[in-house]
Design a protein around this motif. Structure first.
Motif, PDB file in Angstrom:
ATOM      1  N   ALA A   1       1.698   0.095  10.196  1.00 58.09           N
ATOM      2  CA  ALA A   1       1.194  -1.205   9.749  1.00 58.09           C
ATOM      3  C   ALA A   1      -0.014  -0.983   8.862  1.00 58.09           C
ATOM      4  N   LEU A   2       0.092  -1.438   7.625  1.00 60.79           N
ATOM      5  CA  LEU A   2      -1.044  -1.300   6.706  1.00 60.79           C
ATOM      6  C   LEU A   2      -1.965  -2.498   6.871  1.00 60.79           C
ATOM      7  N   ASN A   3      -3.172  -2.225   7.334  1.00 62.46           N
ATOM      8  CA  ASN A   3      -4.155  -3.287   7.553  1.00 62.46           C
ATOM      9  C   ASN A   3      -5.185  -3.241   6.415  1.00 62.46           C
ATOM     10  N   MET A   4      -5.894  -4.328   6.239  1.00 60.01           N
ATOM     11  CA  MET A   4      -6.976  -4.422   5.243  1.00 60.01           C
ATOM     12  C   MET A   4      -6.506  -4.105   3.829  1.00 60.01           C
ATOM     13  N   VAL A   5      -5.272  -4.549   3.517  1.00 55.61           N
ATOM     14  CA  VAL A   5      -4.757  -4.313   2.172  1.00 55.61           C
ATOM     15  C   VAL A   5      -5.617  -5.038   1.141  1.00 55.61           C
ATOM     16  N   ASP A   6      -6.083  -6.235   1.505  1.00 57.81           N
ATOM     17  CA  ASP A   6      -6.882  -7.022   0.558  1.00 57.81           C
ATOM     18  C   ASP A   6      -8.188  -6.306   0.197  1.00 57.81           C
ATOM     19  N   ILE A   7      -8.813  -5.676   1.207  1.00 57.27           N
ATOM     20  CA  ILE A   7     -10.070  -4.975   0.922  1.00 57.27           C
ATOM     21  C   ILE A   7      -9.804  -3.786   0.007  1.00 57.27           C
ATOM     22  N   ALA A   8      -8.697  -3.082   0.283  1.00 56.92           N
ATOM     23  CA  ALA A   8      -8.338  -1.936  -0.562  1.00 56.92           C
ATOM     24  C   ALA A   8      -8.141  -2.398  -2.001  1.00 56.92           C
ATOM     25  N   GLU A   9      -7.512  -3.564  -2.168  1.00 58.00           N
ATOM     26  CA  GLU A   9      -7.252  -4.042  -3.528  1.00 58.00           C
ATOM     27  C   GLU A   9      -8.535  -4.401  -4.262  1.00 58.00           C
ATOM     28  N   THR A  10      -9.515  -4.968  -3.534  1.00 55.25           N
ATOM     29  CA  THR A  10     -10.785  -5.239  -4.215  1.00 55.25           C
ATOM     30  C   THR A  10     -11.475  -3.939  -4.609  1.00 55.25           C
ATOM     31  N   GLN A  11     -11.160  -2.858  -3.903  1.00 51.93           N
ATOM     32  CA  GLN A  11     -11.736  -1.565  -4.286  1.00 51.93           C
ATOM     33  C   GLN A  11     -10.888  -0.871  -5.354  1.00 51.93           C
TER      34      GLN A  11
ATOM     35  N   GLU B   1       9.864   7.934   5.937  1.00 47.83           N
ATOM     36  CA  GLU B   1      11.120   7.660   6.639  1.00 47.83           C
ATOM     37  C   GLU B   1      10.920   6.820   7.895  1.00 47.83           C
ATOM     38  N   VAL B   2       9.921   5.969   7.875  1.00 45.88           N
ATOM     39  CA  VAL B   2       9.739   4.980   8.952  1.00 45.88           C
ATOM     40  C   VAL B   2       9.395   3.644   8.293  1.00 45.88           C
ATOM     41  N   PRO B   3       9.657   2.520   8.995  1.00 45.85           N
ATOM     42  CA  PRO B   3       9.316   1.215   8.414  1.00 45.85           C
ATOM     43  C   PRO B   3       7.808   1.061   8.231  1.00 45.85           C
ATOM     44  N   VAL B   4       7.413   0.438   7.128  1.00 36.96           N
ATOM     45  CA  VAL B   4       5.999   0.172   6.871  1.00 36.96           C
ATOM     46  C   VAL B   4       5.846  -1.321   6.622  1.00 36.96           C
ATOM     47  N   ALA B   5       4.881  -1.946   7.283  1.00 39.95           N
ATOM     48  CA  ALA B   5       4.654  -3.379   7.096  1.00 39.95           C
ATOM     49  C   ALA B   5       3.208  -3.630   6.728  1.00 39.95           C
ATOM     50  N   GLU B   6       3.032  -4.634   5.863  1.00 40.07           N
ATOM     51  CA  GLU B   6       1.663  -5.041   5.524  1.00 40.07           C
ATOM     52  C   GLU B   6       1.232  -6.117   6.498  1.00 40.07           C
ATOM     53  N   ILE B   7       0.051  -5.979   7.089  1.00 37.39           N
ATOM     54  CA  ILE B   7      -0.421  -7.024   7.999  1.00 37.39           C
ATOM     55  C   ILE B   7      -1.889  -7.331   7.706  1.00 37.39           C
ATOM     56  N   SER B   8      -2.358  -8.407   8.253  1.00 39.14           N
ATOM     57  CA  SER B   8      -3.787  -8.656   8.263  1.00 39.14           C
ATOM     58  C   SER B   8      -4.170  -8.942   9.719  1.00 39.14           C
ATOM     59  N   ALA B   9      -4.881  -8.001  10.317  1.00 41.79           N
ATOM     60  CA  ALA B   9      -5.217  -8.132  11.734  1.00 41.79           C
ATOM     61  C   ALA B   9      -6.123  -9.328  11.976  1.00 41.79           C
ATOM     62  N   ILE B  10      -6.947  -9.648  10.980  1.00 43.11           N
ATOM     63  CA  ILE B  10      -7.933 -10.714  11.171  1.00 43.11           C
ATOM     64  C   ILE B  10      -7.285 -12.085  11.098  1.00 43.11           C
ATOM     65  N   THR B  11      -6.521 -12.317  10.022  1.00 38.57           N
ATOM     66  CA  THR B  11      -5.945 -13.655   9.856  1.00 38.57           C
ATOM     67  C   THR B  11      -4.643 -13.802  10.633  1.00 38.57           C
ATOM     68  N   GLY B  12      -4.055 -12.666  11.070  1.00 34.55           N
ATOM     69  CA  GLY B  12      -2.783 -12.737  11.785  1.00 34.55           C
ATOM     70  C   GLY B  12      -1.595 -12.806  10.842  1.00 34.55           C
ATOM     71  N   GLY B  13      -1.815 -12.476   9.571  1.00 34.63           N
ATOM     72  CA  GLY B  13      -0.717 -12.520   8.600  1.00 34.63           C
ATOM     73  C   GLY B  13       0.249 -11.352   8.781  1.00 34.63           C
ATOM     74  N   GLY B  14       1.519 -11.557   8.400  1.00 30.91           N
ATOM     75  CA  GLY B  14       2.501 -10.475   8.413  1.00 30.91           C
ATOM     76  C   GLY B  14       3.084 -10.148   9.767  1.00 30.91           C
ATOM     77  N   GLN B  15       2.877 -11.023  10.763  1.00 34.43           N
ATOM     78  CA  GLN B  15       3.339 -10.678  12.111  1.00 34.43           C
ATOM     79  C   GLN B  15       4.856 -10.737  12.254  1.00 34.43           C
TER      80      GLN B  15
ATOM     81  N   CYS C   1      -9.983   1.039  12.771  1.00 32.90           N
ATOM     82  CA  CYS C   1      -9.015   0.660  11.743  1.00 32.90           C
ATOM     83  C   CYS C   1      -8.473  -0.742  12.002  1.00 32.90           C
ATOM     84  N   GLY C   2      -8.880  -1.363  13.097  1.00 36.16           N
ATOM     85  CA  GLY C   2      -8.469  -2.743  13.348  1.00 36.16           C
ATOM     86  C   GLY C   2      -7.413  -2.885  14.429  1.00 36.16           C
ATOM     87  N   LYS C   3      -7.262  -1.868  15.266  1.00 37.21           N
ATOM     88  CA  LYS C   3      -6.269  -1.965  16.347  1.00 37.21           C
ATOM     89  C   LYS C   3      -6.597  -3.112  17.301  1.00 37.21           C
ATOM     90  N   SER C   4      -7.847  -3.171  17.718  1.00 29.02           N
ATOM     91  CA  SER C   4      -8.198  -4.195  18.701  1.00 29.02           C
ATOM     92  C   SER C   4      -8.119  -5.586  18.101  1.00 29.02           C
TER      93      SER C   4
END
Lengths: 641, 78
Positions: free
Chosen positions: A110-120, A134-148, A12-15
């Motif tokens: 952390a929601l990763n690969m949001v952009d890919i989901a949107e193209t789908q 009931e927990v914080p949710v953040a959008e990130i991009s693991a590849i580009t480092g966005g949303g840190q 899922c992009g942890k590493s």
């Protein structure tokens, strides 16, 4: 420092996130189960100690690497958990979330690969998801480092607020059953957790299935609320799979790909044009560079005594330098293999080859550890942990050394370049293929005769294809190059020095220019009777071959270094004995690093002894057969070559 | 009509009824979302009817022939 555990499903992009947060170089691939050990790194901007864990689908694991991840979460209790979610598979990812929510540890999603989901055509409402969970949710991009920055904020709020475990099942009809089981004297989390575990273990009623279904019901209802879906065309993955997973063409395409890669790396005459292939070209360049460097250094040290110059020229440059000159060619091979793995194609290969592999007692999942074995046996033995059953893990570990590792390659390249310059690609391809066949033979034998039990299951997620990213490829290659150079500077350098000294010292410790009376020659001659039936121990200089093969135990590249130091590799082999030598080199006991990795994973003396015998005997018998049968048929075939 | 996943042909839909297998494989299938009442779609079979690729809960899952045979399903019309 606050510890932050990175959890999530495999692939899922942890590493990737871990790398971009901490600036580390953890291996990333497009295959579920690339990370097999936890890694730690410091995220300076966020102020956390990040722990990258192997991927899990739930908190009831059953392979060793999953157990390690869950053990970390439940027993070592990080201060904070970050669940990374692949947004394209939100529904399945939330299953793990429902379990993590039951722990007392603060959680951020952390929601990763949001952009890919949107193209789908999948759009996720982040704020609503955060409300439901009931927990914080953040959008990130693991590849580009966005949303840190956003992520860091979420993590700090979650940490300050703290968290009490809570189950999502309290609205479900099952809750009536679970609640009475929660012991009041335990903390909420522990009580809940134990109650659930107890129910899952019951034999008479299938609570496990019911609980899983209830968790998935929650996940589905969540997805209903937060996802707006739009219909889309066929994804590229579907189109590509129509070709690559074709019922008839799939397997031929796979083998053609592999053959092409070897051809591009080893053929001295690319596509019959007489131009060397990229791999050979790179190696020639490196050889030329090292030759230049040697001349410069020798000229610089012209004033030094003879022995020092000989040591530098033959010991260091002839030994270690020789091994280093093969690095570009090895990297060329790994560029393509990493490319295929990163793209997601290797998971397809596992799918295609599952049926044949299953006959051998291993499943398609064993494909990745075995493929990793082409790189280095040490990570391959560790990677075998991801297999479901102990039986398939043992078989896989035993046959990994037959999958020729990168360190064995310099010798093939050297001998093939000398003996069969025109047909390099095909001969090396055959050696690799032969190694695989021997591995297959042993797997079959072990499966049928030694280790009884059911066949290994094959249950694997098929990741979507994506174009490999150049920086990821380069990172993998530079890590590998770094490891190779580090080994060259330590083990191979040491082996080169020892070999040089041993071949220039006589028994009474005098330096000699005549290496045939040296210590190493004595030792090599002692070994000769073992190797003469294999075709490469005999003759005046035969001891050089046996001494070289011995040094392979330190590191497989050291065989080339030894031949370089001792000189005379040109006259040492006939085409047939050269092949026999390469076969022995390919199949015999792997280097000491691999043997200790095997020992570490296996932990039983009996198994280690058995494995050493298997490797040694297989090598000897196969080389013997190759040489003897080859000489019987006169080897006319190779004379033509 | 009840049948098993290994009899689902390419392009057919099925609904999971139950899973009949050992504890470990059962648990793995559950956590991947193969729970009763879930819809799945057969994308393709590997050569020689080796493994099967199904679409379930929005992702593609590959299962070996034996694992497919553990899963009792009901074929769904379209």
């Amino acid at each position: 420092m606050t510890t932050l555990g990175l959890v999530g499903n495999p692939n899922c992009g942890k590493s990737a996130l871990f790398n971009s947060l901490t600036g580390s170089n953890a291996r990333v691939g497009n295959w579920p189960g690339v990370t097999v050990e936890r890694k730690e790194g410091i995220w300076e901007k966020g102020g956390f100690l990040c722990v990258d864990l192997p991927g899990v689908y739930s908190l009831s694991p059953y392979t060793p690497e999953e157990q390690a991840a869950v053990q970390f979460i439940l027993e070592e209790k990080p201060d904070l958990l970050l669940q990374v979610i692949d947004s394209t598979v939100l529904e399945r990812s939330l299953f793990l979330t429902t379990q993590l929510l039951e722990l007392d540890i603060p959680l951020v999603v952390a929601l990763n690969m949001v952009d890919i989901a949107e193209t789908q055509g999948v759009f996720i409402e982040v704020a609503r998801l955060s409300e439901l969970l009931e927990v914080p949710v953040a959008e990130i991009s693991a590849i580009t480092g966005g949303g840190q920055m956003e992520l860091a904020k979420c993590l700090h709020t979650a940490l300050e607020k703290g968290r009490k475990g809570k189950t999502v099942l309290h609205k479900d009809k099952l809750w009536r059953r679970i609640q009475p089981l929660v012991q009041p004297n335990l903390s909420q989390t522990q009580g809940l957790f134990r109650a659930m575990r107890w129910m899952e273990r019951q034999e008479r009623v299938d609570w496990e299935g019911e609980i899983a279904a209830a968790r998935y019901d929650f996940s589905v209802s969540c997805c209903h609320e937060v996802i707006t879906e739009k219909l889309t065309q066929n994804t590229p993955t579907q189109k590509l799979d129509k070709v690559f997973l074709h019922p008839f063409l799939g397997i031929p395409i796979f083998f053609s790909c592999m053959a092409l890669i070897f051809y591009m790396t080893f053929s001295a005459s690319f596509l019959g044009t007489g131009i060397p292939s990229p791999g050979v070209f790179l190696r020639q360049g490196a050889e030329y560079g090292i030759e230049l460097l040697r001349d410069v250094v020798i000229r610089f040290f012209l004033q030094m005594p003879y022995w020092w110059r000989a040591f530098l020229s033959d010991g260091i440059f002839g030994g270690m330098g020789k091994a280093v000159s093969f690095l570009p060619q090895i990297l060329c091979l790994f560029f393509w293999l990493t490319f295929l793995e990163d793209s997601g194609y290797m998971a397809r290969a596992a799918f295609l080859l599952d049926k044949p592999m299953r006959r051998l007692g291993i499943s398609g999942r064993a494909f990745l550890p075995l493929l990793t074995g082409f790189g280095c046996s040490v990570p391959a033995m560790m990677c075998a942990r991801t297999l479901e059953w102990e039986k398939s893990r043992r078989i896989t570990r035993l046959i990994i050394p037959f999958f020729s590792c990168g360190a064995k390659l310099p010798l093939y390249a050297l001998l093939v370049g000398l003996l069969f310059p025109e047909h390099g690609g095909i001969i090396i391809f055959c050696l690799y293929g032969g190694g695989i066949l021997i591995g297959v033979f042993w797997a079959f034998l072990l499966h049928k005769r030694l280790y009884h039990g059911e066949e290994a299951p094959f249950i694997m997620e098929m990741p979507p294809y994506h174009l490999p990213r150049l920086n990821n490829l380069m990172r993998t290659l530079s890590v590998r190059a770094g490891e190779y150079l580090a080994k060259a500077a330590t083990v191979i350098l040491g082996a080169s020095i020892i070999i040089w000294l041993a071949s220039h010292l006589t028994l009474d410790l005098h330096m000699t220019k005549n290496s045939s009376i040296s210590i190493l020659a004595m030792l090599g001659r002692g070994m000769q009777p073992v190797f003469i039936p294999l075709g490469f121990g005999g003759g005046e200089d035969g001891w050089k071959a046996s001494a070289a093969i011995l040094s392979g135990f330190a590191a497989k590249e050291a065989v080339v270094s030894a031949l370089g130091v001792l000189g005379g590799e040109v006259n040492l082999f006939t085409p047939l004995s050269g092949i026999s030598f390469m076969v022995f080199h390919l199949l015999s006991i792997p280097c000491m690093a691999a043997v200790s990795a095997y020992w570490f994973e296996e932990k039983k003396k009996r198994n280690l002894f058995f494995a050493l015998c298997v490797w040694l005997l297989t090598a000897w018998i196969t080389s013997f057969l190759v040489y003897q049968i080859g000489s019987l048929i006169g080897f006319a075939f190779f004379d033509i070559l | 009509m009840q049948t098993r996943l290994n009899f689902l042909e390419k392009g057919e839909w099925g609904r999971v009824i139950k899973i009949a297998c050992g504890k470990e494989v059962y648990r793995r299938l559950l956590e991947l979302g193969v729970t009763p009442n879930t819809l799945l779609y057969c994308i393709r079979w590997a050569p020689m009817h080796g493994a099967v690729e199904v679409k379930i809960r929005g992702f593609c899952l590959a299962l070996g022939y034996n694992e497919a045979a553990f899963i009792v399903i009901e074929k769904e019309g379209d």
